[in-house]
Write a protein that holds these residues in place. Structure first.
Motif, PDB file in Angstrom:
ATOM      1  N   GLU A   1       0.810  -1.219   0.000  1.00  0.00           N
ATOM      2  CA  GLU A   1       0.000   0.000   0.000  1.00  0.00           C
ATOM      3  C   GLU A   1       0.840   1.265   0.000  1.00  0.00           C
ATOM      4  O   GLU A   1       0.588   2.202  -0.759  1.00  0.00           O
ATOM      5  CB  GLU A   1      -0.890  -0.003   1.240  1.00  0.00           C
ATOM      6  N   VAL A   2       1.852   1.275   0.871  1.00  0.00           N
ATOM      7  CA  VAL A   2       2.694   2.463   0.958  1.00  0.00           C
ATOM      8  C   VAL A   2       3.537   2.591  -0.312  1.00  0.00           C
ATOM      9  O   VAL A   2       3.715   3.680  -0.863  1.00  0.00           O
ATOM     10  CB  VAL A   2       3.594   2.405   2.217  1.00  0.00           C
ATOM     11  N   GLU A   3       4.020   1.465  -0.805  1.00  0.00           N
ATOM     12  CA  GLU A   3       4.826   1.498  -2.029  1.00  0.00           C
ATOM     13  C   GLU A   3       4.003   2.004  -3.211  1.00  0.00           C
ATOM     14  O   GLU A   3       4.474   2.808  -4.015  1.00  0.00           O
ATOM     15  CB  GLU A   3       5.383   0.103  -2.330  1.00  0.00           C
TER      16      GLU A   3
ATOM     17  N   ALA B   1       9.533   1.796  -5.481  1.00  0.00           N
ATOM     18  CA  ALA B   1       9.730   2.068  -4.066  1.00  0.00           C
ATOM     19  C   ALA B   1       9.660   0.775  -3.276  1.00  0.00           C
ATOM     20  O   ALA B   1       8.954  -0.156  -3.663  1.00  0.00           O
ATOM     21  CB  ALA B   1       8.655   3.024  -3.556  1.00  0.00           C
ATOM     22  N   ALA B   2      10.435   0.719  -2.186  1.00  0.00           N
ATOM     23  CA  ALA B   2      10.350  -0.422  -1.268  1.00  0.00           C
ATOM     24  C   ALA B   2      10.259   0.137   0.138  1.00  0.00           C
ATOM     25  O   ALA B   2      10.984   1.061   0.497  1.00  0.00           O
ATOM     26  CB  ALA B   2      11.568  -1.314  -1.402  1.00  0.00           C
ATOM     27  N   VAL B   3       9.354  -0.426   0.926  1.00  0.00           N
ATOM     28  CA  VAL B   3       9.065   0.115   2.245  1.00  0.00           C
ATOM     29  C   VAL B   3       9.271  -0.969   3.292  1.00  0.00           C
ATOM     30  O   VAL B   3       8.826  -2.100   3.114  1.00  0.00           O
ATOM     31  CB  VAL B   3       7.607   0.631   2.263  1.00  0.00           C
ATOM     32  N   VAL B   4       9.964  -0.610   4.377  1.00  0.00           N
ATOM     33  CA  VAL B   4      10.153  -1.560   5.485  1.00  0.00           C
ATOM     34  C   VAL B   4       9.965  -0.827   6.812  1.00  0.00           C
ATOM     35  O   VAL B   4       9.981   0.412   6.854  1.00  0.00           O
ATOM     36  CB  VAL B   4      11.566  -2.208   5.467  1.00  0.00           C
TER      37      VAL B   4
ATOM     38  N   ARG C   1       6.552  12.785   1.394  1.00  0.00           N
ATOM     39  CA  ARG C   1       5.971  12.491   2.702  1.00  0.00           C
ATOM     40  C   ARG C   1       4.509  12.976   2.755  1.00  0.00           C
ATOM     41  O   ARG C   1       3.602  12.248   3.152  1.00  0.00           O
ATOM     42  CB  ARG C   1       6.797  13.214   3.771  1.00  0.00           C
ATOM     43  N   ASN C   2       4.312  14.196   2.279  1.00  0.00           N
ATOM     44  CA  ASN C   2       2.948  14.750   2.267  1.00  0.00           C
ATOM     45  C   ASN C   2       2.043  13.983   1.309  1.00  0.00           C
ATOM     46  O   ASN C   2       0.859  13.794   1.559  1.00  0.00           O
ATOM     47  CB  ASN C   2       2.979  16.227   1.859  1.00  0.00           C
ATOM     48  N   TRP C   3       2.635  13.586   0.230  1.00  0.00           N
ATOM     49  CA  TRP C   3       1.892  12.846  -0.796  1.00  0.00           C
ATOM     50  C   TRP C   3       1.313  11.548  -0.223  1.00  0.00           C
ATOM     51  O   TRP C   3       0.134  11.245  -0.364  1.00  0.00           O
ATOM     52  CB  TRP C   3       2.856  12.580  -1.951  1.00  0.00           C
ATOM     53  N   VAL C   4       2.151  10.786   0.468  1.00  0.00           N
ATOM     54  CA  VAL C   4       1.695   9.509   1.033  1.00  0.00           C
ATOM     55  C   VAL C   4       0.657   9.764   2.123  1.00  0.00           C
ATOM     56  O   VAL C   4      -0.367   9.072   2.218  1.00  0.00           O
ATOM     57  CB  VAL C   4       2.880   8.685   1.598  1.00  0.00           C
ATOM     58  N   ARG C   5       0.907  10.780   2.939  1.00  0.00           N
ATOM     59  CA  ARG C   5      -0.030  11.157   4.000  1.00  0.00           C
ATOM     60  C   ARG C   5      -1.410  11.435   3.400  1.00  0.00           C
ATOM     61  O   ARG C   5      -2.438  11.020   3.931  1.00  0.00           O
ATOM     62  CB  ARG C   5       0.539  12.400   4.692  1.00  0.00           C
ATOM     63  N   LYS C   6      -1.409  12.122   2.262  1.00  0.00           N
ATOM     64  CA  LYS C   6      -2.658  12.475   1.606  1.00  0.00           C
ATOM     65  C   LYS C   6      -3.301  11.230   0.956  1.00  0.00           C
ATOM     66  O   LYS C   6      -4.511  11.032   1.017  1.00  0.00           O
ATOM     67  CB  LYS C   6      -2.373  13.543   0.541  1.00  0.00           C
TER      68      LYS C   6
ATOM     69  N   ILE D   1      -1.223   8.039   9.307  1.00  0.00           N
ATOM     70  CA  ILE D   1      -0.571   6.885   9.910  1.00  0.00           C
ATOM     71  C   ILE D   1       0.534   6.324   9.013  1.00  0.00           C
ATOM     72  O   ILE D   1       1.514   5.743   9.461  1.00  0.00           O
ATOM     73  CB  ILE D   1      -1.623   5.789  10.248  1.00  0.00           C
ATOM     74  N   ALA D   2       0.368   6.535   7.694  1.00  0.00           N
ATOM     75  CA  ALA D   2       1.317   5.966   6.734  1.00  0.00           C
ATOM     76  C   ALA D   2       2.433   6.945   6.349  1.00  0.00           C
ATOM     77  O   ALA D   2       3.229   6.656   5.452  1.00  0.00           O
ATOM     78  CB  ALA D   2       0.571   5.519   5.488  1.00  0.00           C
ATOM     79  N   THR D   3       2.500   8.091   7.012  1.00  0.00           N
ATOM     80  CA  THR D   3       3.515   9.086   6.650  1.00  0.00           C
ATOM     81  C   THR D   3       4.926   8.502   6.801  1.00  0.00           C
ATOM     82  O   THR D   3       5.295   8.034   7.882  1.00  0.00           O
ATOM     83  CB  THR D   3       3.411  10.327   7.563  1.00  0.00           C
ATOM     84  N   PRO D   4       5.721   8.527   5.733  1.00  0.00           N
ATOM     85  CA  PRO D   4       7.079   7.978   5.834  1.00  0.00           C
ATOM     86  C   PRO D   4       7.913   8.747   6.864  1.00  0.00           C
ATOM     87  O   PRO D   4       7.842   9.966   6.941  1.00  0.00           O
ATOM     88  CB  PRO D   4       7.653   8.198   4.431  1.00  0.00           C
ATOM     89  N   ASP D   5       8.681   8.008   7.660  1.00  0.00           N
ATOM     90  CA  ASP D   5       9.584   8.663   8.601  1.00  0.00           C
ATOM     91  C   ASP D   5      10.901   8.997   7.914  1.00  0.00           C
ATOM     92  O   ASP D   5      11.425  10.080   8.070  1.00  0.00           O
ATOM     93  CB  ASP D   5       9.835   7.732   9.794  1.00  0.00           C
ATOM     94  N   LEU D   6      11.422   8.050   7.171  1.00  0.00           N
ATOM     95  CA  LEU D   6      12.707   8.267   6.507  1.00  0.00           C
ATOM     96  C   LEU D   6      12.591   7.861   5.047  1.00  0.00           C
ATOM     97  O   LEU D   6      11.970   6.847   4.723  1.00  0.00           O
ATOM     98  CB  LEU D   6      13.793   7.431   7.189  1.00  0.00           C
TER      99      LEU D   6
END
Ligand code: ATP
Ligand code: MG
Length: 647
Positions: free
Chosen positions: A530-532, A544-547, A579-584, A589-594
């Motif tokens: 979902e985040v990717e 993108a890869a998310v962990v 970061r804002n894009w994913v948040r939107k 809750i899914a906002t990337p930290d790094l």
């Protein structure tokens, strides 16, 4: 995400399909209510020496897992893929071969293929191979590789195909694991303009593992290679000594057909064992229905024969169905990113099947490569191997399918033998990113992580299968306990897939990623897919890869590795924009930290993102990267380590 996007089959798809939505529902229900009746009927698609009386004899009752299909049936796979077609389609092209170098190609008709397979089978016999022996095949993408596979099936030998990109260590491990005494290889292979030293890799492997008495070498490039006297022989020399007359060995439906090691995305590859009857019934039926394949069409699956997709949808499914199947030696990017589309036009391909990794790479290279080609022959597109990001789905639909071709997103595994969740084209609408609905005979269930069955239509959790289907693997070769432990011990009574999923209110399945990779952010479970997909939906992102990584407050933080489109520059502004894009797109809750810029991601040799390695990098734990032998390019990992983002 993108739940709302619904693609109704267009008029062309509706005119072509043999399954309406009502047919699908009725046949599906029948396959579940009466598996014996349903599969007895489907078994008739093959030619049997003895038609089975017993259809299904399976148990998922832990720990006594036992899976048998058509157990008193007798048949031969090569007979079904070759001999039975000779009368009607002996002169039809069975395999079209497109070489790595543009302008090189070849073909074999069913009659020619039959002759080559019989001769190869006699060569195997003359070199001491007997029914039940394991034969390692380490060959490039040439017609002879399909010939070698079919030759094994003709005499009842069990092949273990190793992808030609694997290293000597990987070969040695697999040869040892299955105790194979013979290796079929070639002098060299070609891929993306380079040669691959296959024979040399075999020699290096054999300095590490004993027991191999014979190496049969096919001449592909013709360059000089070392030959060890007494052990190594040239295929051509052996072929000259035997006839092309080899009767097919009658095999029990439950006799082993092949061993294939999984891609190794999550750890050490497992030697998946498939057997004869169930695999072929399931492989040929799924090939025909999921691709709505019709006589005379050209079918192209871009996988390597070293993967299950290549086994089932380049070789066994299509040939059992009398299809024309295309085998491509090269890669999508050589000589440039238009190669696939040139080949589609050149050979008038009707059905094209590839992987999200290729689609994302081609999307990253720019749409102009695909836009130059009209590809009027194309009717249907397939995708398999990883969750496809809706953005990549849309790109595929628009630039390759020209908004004319449907897309079948096929979820399955080495272990399942054939498609498990996939749309039947034209039967019902598709949704970008969803593999849609189960194939006939497949009973998916969504379990909570604790193992509670989620009965309501809309649900989320882990994906398990409640009952056996004919294409199911029978065991891990030589280690039945590992089979029971891996797939049946965690959720008793079910086959556990290892994947997470979501079922939407229409009953469509969405694979959310590997269960081991699920993120737990402040108590919320989030699938990596979902985040990717949200990141890939940004116009500047191609992959993108998310962990997760340990986070003092949230439990887990979200660490994203991002590959940008060709020509896009990285910047801190872009970081906060993403970061804002994913948040939107998904929610706070899914906002990337790094976010780390990654010119390349660690992938298996079949192109799948290996998140367990990315997790180690994110966790700053470089000492224990685990089994990296299936990694395509280990240098990528060093680069990621040196550019790690700090918490
Ligand atoms: P290993 O089991 O060794 O870790 P692997 O799971 O990558 O390797 P395969 O059998 O090649 O080995 O891949 C099957 C997996 O690929 C599935 O479990 C799933 O995670 C993923 N997959 C395949 N097709 C799809 C698809 N259409 N959508 C989402 N995921 C898919
Ligand atoms: Mg797996």
């Amino acid at each position: 995400m993108s739940d709302e996007l619904l693609f109704q089959p267009n008029a062309a798809a509706l005119a072509h399909t043999r399954t309406t939505e009502a047919d699908y529902e009725a046949q599906y229900q029948r396959s579940i209510d009466d598996p014996d009746g349903f599969w007895a009927e489907q078994a008739k698609r093959l030619d049997w020496v003895t038609f089975p009386k017993t259809i299904k004899n399976t148990s998922f009752a832990y720990p006594d897992i036992s899976i048998k299909w058509f157990e008193d049936g007798v048949l031969n796979v090569s007979y079904n893929c070759l001999d039975r077609h000779l009368e009607k389609r002996g002169d039809q092209t069975a395999i079209i071969w497109e070489g790595d170098t543009p302008g090189t190609d070849g073909k074999a008709t069913y009659r020619e293929l039959h002759e080559r397979v019989c001769r190869y089978a006699n060569v195997l016999k003359a070199n001491g191979v007997k029914k039940g022996d394991r034969v390692t095949i380490y060959m490039p993408m040439v017609i002879d590789t399909a010939v070698a596979m079919l030759a094994c099936t003709r005499i009842g030998a069990v092949h273990s195909v190793i992808f030609g990109g694997f290293s000597p260590d990987s070969i040695a491990g697999r040869v040892e694991d299955c105790g194979s005494k013979i290796i079929l290889t070639a002098d060299e292979g070609r891929r993306g303009g380079k040669t691959i030293a296959l024979k040399k890799n075999v020699d290096a492997a054999l300095s590490k593992v004993g027991g191999v008495e014979r190496v049969i070498v096919t001449k592909v490039t013709g360059n000089a290679v070392a030959m060890e006297a007494g052990r190594d022989v040239w295929y051509d020399d052996e072929a000259a000594k035997v006839s092309a007359d080899c009767p097919p060995e009658p095999m029990n439906a439950e006799d082993p057909l092949f061993i294939l090691y999984t891609s190794g995305s999550t750890g050490k590859p497992k030697g998946v064992l498939h057997t004869t009857g169930g695999y072929l019934v399931y492989g040929s039926l799924t090939h025909e229905l999921t691709f709505d394949y019709r006589d005379g069409e050209v079918f192209w699956c871009t996988a390597d024969v070293g993967w299950i997709t290549g086994h089932t949808y380049i070789v066994y499914g299509p040939l059992a169905n009398g299809a024309t199947t295309l085998m491509f030696e090269g890669v999508p990017s050589y000589p440039d990113a238009s190669r696939f589309w040139q080949v589609v036009e050149k050979h008038k391909v009707n059905v094209f099947h590839t992987a999200p990794t290729a689609i994302r790479a081609l999307m990253g290279a720019g749409a102009e490569f695909a836009d130059k080609y009209d590809m009027p022959s194309l009717r249907l597109l397939g995708t398999v191997g990883e969750p496809i990001n809706p953005e990549a789905w849309m790109w595929y639909y628009k630039h390759v399918g020209k908004e004319r071709c449907g897309i079948v997103d096929c979820w399955w595994q080495t272990e399942t033998g054939g498609h498990m969740i996939a749309p039947l084209p034209g039967a019902f609408p598709t949704k970008p990113g969803s593999a849609t609905k189960p194939f006939f005979g497949v009973r998916p269930v969504v379990l909570s992580p604790e193992g509670v069955v989620q009965n309501q239509t809309k649900a989320e959790g882990v994906l398990a299968i409640a009952d056996s289907w004919p294409g199911q693997m029978r065991t891990v070769y030589g280690d039945h306990q590992r089979f029971v432990d891996t797939y049946f011990s965690q959720y008793k009574g079910y086959y556990f897939t290892g994947d997470g999923c979501r079922r939407d209110s229409d009953g469509y399945y969405w694979i959310t990623g590997r269960v081991d990779d699920v993120l737990n952010v402040s108590g919320h479970r989030l699938g990596t897919a979902e985040v990717e997909s949200a990141l890939v939906a940004h116009p500047k992102v191609s992959e993108a890869a998310v962990v997760g990584y340990p986070h003092d407050i949230k439990g887990q933080g979200i660490y994203c590795y991002v590959t940008l489109m060709a020509g896009e520059a990285s910047s801190d502004e872009l970081r906060s924009e993403l970061r804002n894009w994913v948040r939107k797109e998904i929610g706070p809750i899914a906002t990337p930290d790094l976010i780390q810029w990654a010119p390349g991601l660690p992938k298996t040799r079949s192109g799948k993102i290996m998140r367990r390695i990315l997790r180690k990098v994110a966790e700053n734990d470089f000492g224990s990267l685990g089994d990296t032998s299936t990694l395509a390019d280990p240098a990528v990992v060093d680069d990621l380590i040196s550019n790690r983002q700090n918490k």
